[in-house]
Design an enzyme around this catalytic site. Structure first.
Site, mmCIF file in Angstrom:
data_model
loop_
_atom_site.group_PDB
_atom_site.id
_atom_site.type_symbol
_atom_site.label_atom_id
_atom_site.label_comp_id
_atom_site.label_asym_id
_atom_site.label_seq_id
_atom_site.Cartn_x
_atom_site.Cartn_y
_atom_site.Cartn_z
ATOM 1 N N SER A 1 9.298 -4.886 -1.812
ATOM 2 C CA SER A 1 8.864 -4.641 -0.080
ATOM 3 C C SER A 1 8.032 -3.286 -0.502
ATOM 4 C CB SER A 1 8.716 -5.095 0.211
ATOM 5 O OG SER A 1 10.148 -4.262 0.784
ATOM 6 N N GLU B 1 2.933 -11.763 -2.175
ATOM 7 C CA GLU B 1 1.940 -10.815 -2.713
ATOM 8 C C GLU B 1 1.875 -11.178 -4.847
ATOM 9 O OE1 GLU B 1 0.999 -7.418 -0.609
ATOM 10 O OE2 GLU B 1 2.896 -6.945 -0.486
ATOM 11 N N HIS C 1 6.070 -10.361 -4.219
ATOM 12 C CA HIS C 1 7.160 -10.404 -2.970
ATOM 13 C C HIS C 1 6.958 -11.717 -2.063
ATOM 14 C CE1 HIS C 1 6.596 -7.289 1.335
ATOM 15 N NE2 HIS C 1 7.786 -7.643 0.668
ATOM 16 N N ASN D 1 2.470 -4.513 3.682
ATOM 17 C CA ASN D 1 3.178 -2.771 4.436
ATOM 18 C C ASN D 1 2.193 -1.989 3.842
ATOM 19 O OD1 ASN D 1 6.025 -4.681 5.133
ATOM 20 N ND2 ASN D 1 6.817 -5.220 3.075
#
Length: 271
Positions: free
Chosen positions: A106, A139, A127, A177
């Site tokens: 991540s 992702e 991800h 993130n």
């Protein structure tokens, strides 16, 4: 679980048979929850779905011995670059030429992991988001060396397991993130300055922005150690970026082993 449930043959690899037993049991429990919703009025079909899914799943403690018959390797081990690189380096020697490697990282650079192997063009990021059976997003990360064919294969795989893929270059935190971690850190800074209480900040973001959790609840859920690890890593990459500046309060809580929900106390106390 989601790969096996969508008809893929999966080998789950971990460090010991004990962990694997626990994981398999966890998958079985999770599948039962899924079937309760999905096959509410057809219990026989539900039981058949569980049985079929578990048939697609085998386990092993030796990644090198099973990798020779795989098309895709998804790594989801400890968030430590050295450990990941060692694993990929080892598997690179045993995997067939066509096998694609993907990391579920991540916050770490996928390019660096790809460079530990001889298959930079067949390497990308996948991800997934927690809890994976519930969350629709994946992702798909394309490094400067990832081939278009590899990228398309990763997107196709994401769709085949019932997810909605989004694509991002190999930048810190990718999409979610990269926006979420600085937002949580800004909330901590707001609280550190004494501008608002953490309770009010949480209520404000839930009711004002429609978020399911406030930033402090989310930090406690993610783990304060994990959040600190991510921000420290980004800070070392871009020391002048104010969004990546460390927080004295977060550092203090981690030092006191108040890591959030998992330890019973973080920003809030949990019974």
């Amino acid at each position: 679980q989601v790969a096996a449930a969508s008809g893929h043959t999966v080998v789950l690899v971990d460090q010991s048979d004990e962990i694997l037993k626990k994981s398999t049991k966890g998958i079985e429990e999770s599948l039962k929850r899924v079937t309760k919703k999905k096959f509410a009025d057809k219990p026989e079909a539900g039981a058949e779905f569980i049985e079929k899914t578990l048939k697609n799943l085998t386990t092993s403690t030796d990644a090198a011995s099973v990798v020779h018959s795989t098309d895709l390797v998804i790594e989801a081990i400890v968030e430590n670059l050295e450990v990941k690189n060692d694993l990929f380096k080892r598997l690179d020697k045993f995997a067939p030429e066509h096998t694609i490697f993907a990391s579920n990282t991540s916050s770490l650079q996928v390019t660096t992991m790809a460079n530990a192997t001889t298959r930079q063009d067949r390497f990308g990021g996948l991800h997934f988001f927690n809890p994976v059976p519930m969350m629709k997003l994946v992702e798909v990360i394309k490094t400067p060396m990832t081939s278009q064919k590899t990228f398309e294969s990763l997107v196709d795989f994401s769709k085949a397991v019932g997810k909605s893929p989004v694509s991002c270059k190999d930048t810190p935190g990718f999409i979610v993130n990269r926006l979420l971690v600085p937002y949580m850190m800004e909330a901590v800074r707001l609280f550190e300055r004494g501008d608002a209480s953490k309770e009010d900040i949480d209520v404000a973001m839930k009711l004002g922005a429609g978020y399911p959790m406030g930033p402090f609840e989310l930090l406690d859920y993610v783990g304060l150690d994990t959040s600190k690890y991510i921000i420290d890593g980004w800070h070392s990459l871009e020391p002048n970026n104010p969004l990546f500046a460390p927080s004295p309060l977060l550092n203090k809580l981690v030092e006191e082993k108040k890591l959030g929900k998992k330890t019973g106390e973080g920003f809030y106390k949990y019974k």
